[in-house]
Design an enzyme around this catalytic site. Structure first.
Site, PDB file in Angstrom:
ATOM      1  N   GLY A  45      -7.387   5.508   7.578  1.00 31.19           N
ATOM      2  CA  GLY A  45      -6.877   5.479   6.212  1.00 31.19           C
ATOM      3  C   GLY A  45      -7.783   4.659   5.313  1.00 31.19           C
ATOM      4  CB  SER A  46      -8.670   4.840   1.747  1.00 29.68           C
ATOM      5  OG  SER A  46      -9.605   5.884   1.951  1.00 29.68           O
TER       6      SER A  46
ATOM      7  CG  HIS B 188      -7.835  -0.100   6.341  1.00 25.71           C
ATOM      8  ND1 HIS B 188      -6.667  -0.814   6.227  1.00 25.71           N
ATOM      9  CD2 HIS B 188      -7.485   1.139   6.763  1.00 25.71           C
ATOM     10  CE1 HIS B 188      -5.654  -0.035   6.583  1.00 25.71           C
ATOM     11  NE2 HIS B 188      -6.115   1.156   6.897  1.00 25.71           N
TER      12      HIS B 188
ATOM     13  CG  HIS C  51      -1.887   1.020   8.265  1.00 23.71           C
ATOM     14  ND1 HIS C  51      -2.175   0.610   9.546  1.00 23.71           N
ATOM     15  CD2 HIS C  51      -2.768   1.998   7.970  1.00 23.71           C
ATOM     16  CE1 HIS C  51      -3.180   1.330  10.006  1.00 23.71           C
ATOM     17  NE2 HIS C  51      -3.574   2.175   9.080  1.00 23.71           N
TER      18      HIS C  51
END
Ligand SMILES: Nc1ncnc2c1ncn2[C@@H]1O[C@H](COP(=O)(O)OP(=O)(O)O)[C@@H](O)[C@H]1O
Ligand SMILES: Nc1ncnc2c1ncn2[C@@H]1O[C@H](COP(=O)(O)OP(=O)(O)O)[C@@H](O)[C@H]1O
Ligand SMILES: [Mg+2]
Ligand SMILES: [Mg+2]
Ligand SMILES: [Mg+2]
Ligand SMILES: [Mg+2]
Lengths: 355, 212, 355, 212
Positions: free
Chosen positions: C52-53, C55, C217
């Site tokens: 996922g973006s 991070h 997250h």
């Protein structure tokens, strides 16, 4: 206040202790506090800087090969005291003298001047060059003058490389002055920040509002507006920088002939079509790196529209205000000398290339 | 009866008293420094005057006391206030040197010369919303008492009162020096933290001389 | 929500655009989205990763010489889809095959598996190695298993260097597996974070409280406690890591003989007195760098007490959760091979040395 | 009268209806994913079903429709839900292939095989607080109608109802798969977002078949 700290009164000490442990090439000194590269600068001019803490990685993160020989961190958002620079200067400077790179905040200017006076009494030749690149402020007569922002970082990089190349003190001071008049910056904040000592935000910045033209000490900026899109904010800052007219002011420098501090008139450049620049998109500490790239994209576009080409860039957290959300933009015009020195090898905790 | 000369003892009591008052007002001074500064003035002053208190030398020489205070402030305060207050006390020390007994004339000259030194160091004048706006009227008031043949006791009372009035008068001013000057018009409507700490320091002197 | 963005639905696209502009050696591709190093990996095994973006700098910031050949960013906090990895794999992999380094989140594992199946149909030999180093989670049978945290970064660095050294795919997969069982991590949060799409914090974390054992997250951790000092928090995390018992679980790997995904039993190390480790003190995005050094100092002390010596360290924001305040600690045991490969030259936007 | 077989048209209407419902419930599903997940489930489902809607092929073949939906979900959702719902629709497509007309028996088998495929892909069983807890009872309910000789219409009503009951039943459960499992006991007391979206998807089918 939500911070990873132990003792609010002593945060800088505990942080510097960890910094020293993590970076073998850097020594942390206390009473008075400064950090220095283990390799001295005996055979060349030494370069030091300093300022309040809370802006990390500035300045300690830029100590090392090809950049600063030492850095003097003050209390959070408070200029360091002269005894720190005196101790640091004595530690790292040899016969070829010492350049102090000073951001233009009253406290920094005065404390570094006092330090220079004391070091001179100890037989060390010192030049202070003041960096004042913040285009948010227009006036110098009726204010403390433009603040020092991101150009400081480029001055430290370029002067550190030049010192390694063997520049003498006068030439190094002239180079630093050139970087200052070649560089312009402006910043903005989405949130305030909280110093450990105070435990509450330095100012109120409600949901939906932002500050334009901030410094780096958690102080409000020159104007407050509704929050705008990243593109709109970037347009404002970039246009201010790119269209800023040549700015003339007097900056204090040591005059060897007169043996006194004199005000030297200094005049900025204006960016011209055809200029090639180093760009910094600098996070204030609490803005995700990813968002800085949105700013960078727009900055490149606006610069392009002015005929200005970004040939080097730094995108990240370099000069922060604790956990403040926001960013600042810096453009520094390059010439052959600045570019060569910028590209030279550097090995510091926060900037490394070429080795 | 109040004293008509200042002694090294009085100066030491002054600094201790000032340290107490500044400590008590740490949060207040820092709060003043929030809207128009960087929210550290109280912290800086407390740290500096505690260090000055701890560094007070023994002996009869007022100049030595003032000098030690100056050095402690310079090496412990940082920021703008550190060198400026350091300069102030260095100038006091210079004037005190060989001026024993420290009578009202010597005191008036000392305060005048100290404020002049701060003006020069900070390139500031009265009306620019800085500590000068408290320190300057204090020196003027002291000189007035001296001209009128007053006592040291009356002089320091007058100086404290003038400094307090001067600090209050900074509220509507447009800041032209220090961080507050970055704010332009937004600096108006706030009392200058440095002028406020100056008034506190001079009030501490008046209180000590009055035996309070 | 206070963010430097233009379009909440499209943040990753606009951010990647700027990322590509800022880094000349990196190409940004869209439809499907991935970033790749301009130099391919035709003559060696290719290494890719993704997730996922939100991070950043992970993973895109680690694309470049000596590290990843490509990275596939999903939507914010959402695993990428298989078509991204398929396109990236086809772009960078040559005949020597492809290693996919996958963090152990259900979505990542499943999407990378589907991608591997599709790439295999296209004739590209693929291995997926799952990183699951989060010691906050004890159990693997009744949970989704340990999450992938900071060991991912070391796996990417070390495997990127090994690919450059010419390791074949099996040897590279074995190395990656070794790094995974040599590494352990644990994180904590002082604040939540806000995804652009949602516009409000993912969870509530009131003043005075913190979450221990978080992932990356913006999700809550395994326990909520009162805020403790940096030293106390570091003690908790470091002790969990250093005293974590060997952890046995089954991880899915492709079995070439069976031509199917099989569960391979994998068993961690336990740290022993005498171990030499790489340490990461990783900021979650909103914690000032300076505070991470306080954590580092304590970490070094606690490790020392266990006879474990930190011989390399990274202190900074490497695997973040947008603007979350907090940090995670990672320790990876080294041997001659891991240390040699870790020290090898690397030139990526977020990690650079030796060149 | 409701239909007794499913057509490609019904499937297309189903997906469009599901896309609408999931869009309307985007914030709700994301909110469910906040305390026990990463607050993106509604965003993922909206994105995925909008893409599936846009990718619906023309023609009479139910299998082709289900397959296109699967591919759109796989390439647009991401996260855990993407591959799992993708697997679900791929399995439906497999069963639909050549099963025209799609009667209640074929539907029951399709739902059973689809949930089995999801279980295998995600290594999950009923009771673990996942979408399985809605999808599984739905398949069981559909099979029951089929065994009792019911209509497709009754079957999909029963499936939707069972799925809704199953989603509600996840509230007290301890999560054992997906992100919620990281929370241990703290996962109790929250309804599973994936089970909730599954119930919405099956309710959309029932509504479409009922002509609503
Ligand atoms: N140039 C100057 N001349 C005189 N006083 C000044 C000047 N600049 C700042 N000051 C005084 O210093 C005060 C701020 O002190 P402090 O907060 O301790 O330092 P800093 O501004 O560096 O944080 C101001 O309120 C003002 O009274
Ligand atoms: N292993 C699994 N098997 C079945 N369903 C699962 C599994 N893991 C997660 N889920 C479902 O996926 C849902 C979460 O989907 P989503 O939020 O879109 O993905 P992510 O968790 O990757 O953010 C959960 O509520 C649960 O119903
Ligand atoms: Mg200050
Ligand atoms: Mg201040
Ligand atoms: Mg997700
Ligand atoms: Mg989710």
């Amino acid at each position: 206040m939500k911070k990873l700290i132990n003792n609010a009164e002593d945060v800088t000490v505990e942080q510097l202790h960890g910094f020293g442990l993590a970076h073998e090439d850097i020594e942390v000194h206390s009473d008075p506090t400064f950090v220095s590269a283990v390799d001295g600068a005996q055979d060349r001019v030494a370069v030091i800087s300093g300022g309040g803490s809370g802006h990390e990685p500035l300045h300690g993160g830029f100590v090392g090969l090809g950049m600063l020989d030492a850095a003097c961190p003050g209390q959070v958002f408070t200029s360091p005291t002269p005894d720190q620079m005196v101790a640091a200067g004595k530690r790292v400077a040899g016969d070829r003298g010492l350049l102090q790179i000073v951001k233009n905040y009253t406290g920094d200017v005065l404390n570094f001047q006092m330090a220079a006076d004391m070091l001179r009494e100890d037989g060390i030749e010192v030049r202070n060059i003041v960096i004042d690149d913040d285009v948010a402020l227009k006036d110098s007569l009726y204010t403390a003058g433009r603040r020092g922002l991101g150009t400081t970082l480029i001055a430290e990089k370029v002067c550190g490389a030049a010192a390694r190349e063997g520049y003498d003190l006068d030439r190094l001071a002239a180079l630093c002055r050139k970087v200052n008049i070649f560089g312009k910056s402006m910043g903005m904040a989405l949130t305030s920040c909280t110093t450990p000592q105070n435990g509450k935000p330095s100012f109120d910045l409600p949901e939906g509002e932002m500050e334009i033209g901030i410094g780096i000490h958690g102080e409000p900026g020159v104007a407050r507006t509704k929050i705008k899109s990243a593109d709109a904010v970037t347009e404002i800052l970039a246009n201010h920088i790119l269209e800023d007219e040549a700015y003339t002011r007097a900056l204090p420098e040591w005059d060897r002939a007169q043996q006194d501090w004199v005000d030297v008139e200094v005049k900025d450049i204006t960016f011209q079509s055809g200029d090639q620049v180093i760009a910094i998109v600098n996070g204030m500490g609490g803005t995700p790196l990813s968002e800085l790239y949105t700013v960078y994209a727009k900055l490149a576009e606006v610069a392009g529209r002015h005929g200005v080409k970004i040939i080097r860039n730094l995108v990240g957290n370099y000069i922060t205000s604790l956990e403040m959300a926001g960013m600042s933009i810096t453009l520094v015009k390059t010439d052959e000398e600045i570019l060569r020195l910028y590209d030279a090898p550097v090995n510091t905790p926060a900037l490394r290339w070429g080795c | 009866m109040t004293q008509s000369v200042l002694t090294a003892d009085t100066l030491r009591d002054w600094i201790r008293k000032a340290a107490d008052v500044l400590s008590e007002n740490r949060a207040y001074l820092t709060d003043l420094d929030s809207p128009i500064g960087d929210a550290d003035h109280g912290n800086n002053m407390q740290r500096g005057f505690n260090a000055a208190s701890a560094a007070l030398p023994p002996g009869e020489d007022p100049a030595a006391v003032a000098k030690a205070v100056a050095m402690a402030l310079i090496s412990k305060v940082g920021g703008a206030a550190g060198p400026l207050y350091g300069t102030y006390f260095l100038a006091l020390a210079k004037r005190f040197e060989g001026a024993a007994p420290l009578d009202i004339d010597a005191l008036a000259s000392a305060l005048e010369e100290a404020v002049a030194a701060v003006k020069k160091r900070g390139k500031a004048e009265t009306g620019m919303k800085t500590m000068i706006d408290a320190l300057d009227p204090a020196a003027v008031a002291c000189r007035m008492e001296a001209t009128q043949g007053g006592t040291v006791s009356l002089a320091v009372q007058a100086a404290a009162k003038a400094a307090e009035a001067g600090a209050s008068a900074t509220v509507p001013m447009l800041a032209q020096r220090g961080r507050a000057s970055y704010l332009g018009d937004r600096s108006k409507g706030h009392q200058d933290p440095g002028a406020t700490s100056s008034a506190m320091i001079l009030r501490a002197l008046a209180d000590v001389v009055a035996g309070r």
